[in-house]
Structure formats: structure tokens, C-alpha cells
Design a protein around this motif. Structure first.
Motif, PDB file in Angstrom:
ATOM      1  N   PHE A 171     -42.911   5.730  26.926  1.00 47.14           N
ATOM      2  CA  PHE A 171     -43.608   5.610  25.650  1.00 47.14           C
ATOM      3  C   PHE A 171     -42.758   6.167  24.513  1.00 47.14           C
ATOM      4  CE2 PHE A 171     -47.707   5.419  28.138  1.00 47.14           C
ATOM      5  CZ  PHE A 171     -47.965   4.099  27.794  1.00 47.14           C
ATOM      6  N   LYS A 172     -42.042   7.273  24.766  1.00 47.54           N
ATOM      7  CA  LYS A 172     -41.168   7.842  23.738  1.00 47.54           C
ATOM      8  C   LYS A 172     -40.050   6.864  23.401  1.00 47.54           C
ATOM      9  CE  LYS A 172     -42.027  12.664  24.903  1.00 47.54           C
ATOM     10  NZ  LYS A 172     -41.455  13.874  25.517  1.00 47.54           N
ATOM     11  N   GLU A 173     -39.450   6.273  24.425  1.00 41.14           N
ATOM     12  CA  GLU A 173     -38.390   5.292  24.197  1.00 41.14           C
ATOM     13  C   GLU A 173     -38.922   4.085  23.439  1.00 41.14           C
ATOM     14  OE1 GLU A 173     -35.076   5.149  24.834  1.00 41.14           O
ATOM     15  OE2 GLU A 173     -35.242   7.278  25.313  1.00 41.14           O
ATOM     16  N   LEU A 174     -40.121   3.664  23.790  1.00 43.18           N
ATOM     17  CA  LEU A 174     -40.731   2.529  23.110  1.00 43.18           C
ATOM     18  C   LEU A 174     -41.000   2.855  21.647  1.00 43.18           C
ATOM     19  CD1 LEU A 174     -41.808  -0.333  23.406  1.00 43.18           C
ATOM     20  CD2 LEU A 174     -44.014   0.624  24.040  1.00 43.18           C
ATOM     21  N   GLU A 175     -41.460   4.068  21.380  1.00 43.08           N
ATOM     22  CA  GLU A 175     -41.712   4.469  19.994  1.00 43.08           C
ATOM     23  C   GLU A 175     -40.419   4.502  19.202  1.00 43.08           C
ATOM     24  OE1 GLU A 175     -43.768   8.177  20.191  1.00 43.08           O
ATOM     25  OE2 GLU A 175     -45.665   7.263  20.765  1.00 43.08           O
ATOM     26  N   THR A 176     -39.342   5.045  19.781  1.00 51.08           N
ATOM     27  CA  THR A 176     -38.073   5.080  19.050  1.00 51.08           C
ATOM     28  C   THR A 176     -37.531   3.671  18.844  1.00 51.08           C
ATOM     29  OG1 THR A 176     -36.821   5.429  21.090  1.00 51.08           O
ATOM     30  CG2 THR A 176     -37.442   7.393  19.832  1.00 51.08           C
ATOM     31  N   PHE A 177     -37.693   2.827  19.834  1.00 52.58           N
ATOM     32  CA  PHE A 177     -37.258   1.440  19.681  1.00 52.58           C
ATOM     33  C   PHE A 177     -38.069   0.754  18.594  1.00 52.58           C
ATOM     34  CE2 PHE A 177     -37.712  -3.071  20.764  1.00 52.58           C
ATOM     35  CZ  PHE A 177     -36.384  -3.450  20.680  1.00 52.58           C
ATOM     36  N   ASN A 178     -39.372   0.995  18.599  1.00 47.25           N
ATOM     37  CA  ASN A 178     -40.243   0.402  17.585  1.00 47.25           C
ATOM     38  C   ASN A 178     -39.839   0.878  16.198  1.00 47.25           C
ATOM     39  OD1 ASN A 178     -42.304  -1.041  16.428  1.00 47.25           O
ATOM     40  ND2 ASN A 178     -43.890   0.442  16.924  1.00 47.25           N
ATOM     41  N   THR A 179     -39.513   2.177  16.065  1.00 44.18           N
ATOM     42  CA  THR A 179     -39.081   2.723  14.779  1.00 44.18           C
ATOM     43  C   THR A 179     -37.777   2.076  14.336  1.00 44.18           C
ATOM     44  OG1 THR A 179     -40.130   4.818  15.345  1.00 44.18           O
ATOM     45  CG2 THR A 179     -38.524   4.852  13.564  1.00 44.18           C
ATOM     46  N   ARG A 180     -36.827   1.965  15.261  1.00 43.60           N
ATOM     47  CA  ARG A 180     -35.552   1.323  14.934  1.00 43.60           C
ATOM     48  C   ARG A 180     -35.752  -0.127  14.518  1.00 43.60           C
ATOM     49  NH1 ARG A 180     -32.073   3.124  20.125  1.00 43.60           N
ATOM     50  NH2 ARG A 180     -32.255   5.362  19.833  1.00 43.60           N
ATOM     51  N   LEU A 181     -36.610  -0.812  15.240  1.00 45.36           N
ATOM     52  CA  LEU A 181     -36.882  -2.209  14.930  1.00 45.36           C
ATOM     53  C   LEU A 181     -37.513  -2.344  13.549  1.00 45.36           C
ATOM     54  CD1 LEU A 181     -36.745  -5.063  16.089  1.00 45.36           C
ATOM     55  CD2 LEU A 181     -39.028  -4.718  17.015  1.00 45.36           C
ATOM     56  N   GLN A 182     -38.416  -1.440  13.217  1.00 42.38           N
ATOM     57  CA  GLN A 182     -39.066  -1.483  11.910  1.00 42.38           C
ATOM     58  C   GLN A 182     -38.050  -1.185  10.806  1.00 42.38           C
ATOM     59  OE1 GLN A 182     -42.465   1.048  11.641  1.00 42.38           O
ATOM     60  NE2 GLN A 182     -43.214   0.064   9.794  1.00 42.38           N
TER      61      GLN A 182
END
Length: 132
Positions: free
Chosen positions: A74-85
Motif C-alpha cells: 500500500f505504501k508503494e502504491l501510494e508513492t506510485f500514485n503520488t508520482r503519477l499525479q
């Protein structure tokens, strides 16, 4: 009585005894799922209801120790989501800048066209003035 001599079977015992004339299914005795059975391996059927299977020992221990892989995922997904945004935001800024450049270029082209038309009108007026 001679027709009902029993043969020893290998694997899971059958509910009906095998005789000389009966033919076995040829299976190894392992259970298989029926094609119509849509149950998942994490659910257990109780009558018509499905109950979730209890958490395993290893999973429970890793969860208690805080080493649950799902929290890391979930942490990796959140950081990926932030990077994507952030990437999407930068692309939007880039697109807006490109649109502004195109608008400025169109205005420059329109001014050039107006200058050409004004020059043509001036030439026509000079020709008319010479004719008079």
C-alpha cells in the motif's frame, strides 16, 4: 458369491465395494473440484452460506510483527500514485504552455496576414492615385 470377490483398492476407499465386473474410475483418489463449484480456496461452505477461512499462523504472526506485505504494498502504491499525479500535473502544465505558444504563433500569423492585406490596399490606392 464368486461374483462378489472383493479387490483391494489403492487410494481413497470407495463407498461401494469393487467387484470383478465393476470398473473403477481410474482416479488416483485425490479430490477434485466440480466444474459447477465456484468456491474459492479461502472460503468454506457451511450449508448455503460461505464463511471466510481463518487467518493462517504465518500470516497472523507477520501481521502482529508489523511485517505484513500488504502494508508495504500500500505504501508503494501510494508513492506510485503520488508520482503519477505529479507527472500528470507536469504534463498539464507543459500542455498549457504549448497551447499558449500556439495561440501566440497564430496571432503572429494573423498580424502578418493583415500587414500583407494592408500593403496590397496601399498599392491599389497608389495605382488609383496615379490614374487620376
Amino acid at each position: 458369491m464368486d461374483q462378489q470377490t472383493f479387490k483391494p483398492s489403492v487410494g481413497r476407499p470407495h463407498s461401494t465395494p469393487l467387484t470383478d465386473e465393476s470398473v473403477g474410475s481410474g482416479s488416483s483418489g485425490k479430490r477434485t473440484r466440480d466444474e459447477g463449484d465456484n468456491s474459492s480456496p479461502t472460503s468454506v461452505g457451511v450449508g448455503d452460506e460461505r464463511v471466510a477461512r481463518a487467518e493462517g499462523i504465518k500470516k497472523a504472526k507477520s501481521r502482529l510483527k508489523g511485517k505484513a506485505p500488504s502494508s508495504e504494498a500500500f505504501k508503494e502504491l501510494e508513492t506510485f500514485n503520488t508520482r503519477l499525479q505529479l507527472f500528470g500535473d507536469s504534463m498539464n502544465v507543459s500542455n498549457e504552455a504549448q497551447m499558449k505558444r500556439l495561440e501566440i504563433q497564430e496571432r503572429k500569423e494573423a498580424r502578418k496576414q493583415q500587414k500583407i492585406e494592408l500593403e496590397q490596399h496601399r498599392i491599389h490606392w497608389e495605382q488609383l492615385a496615379r490614374l487620376e
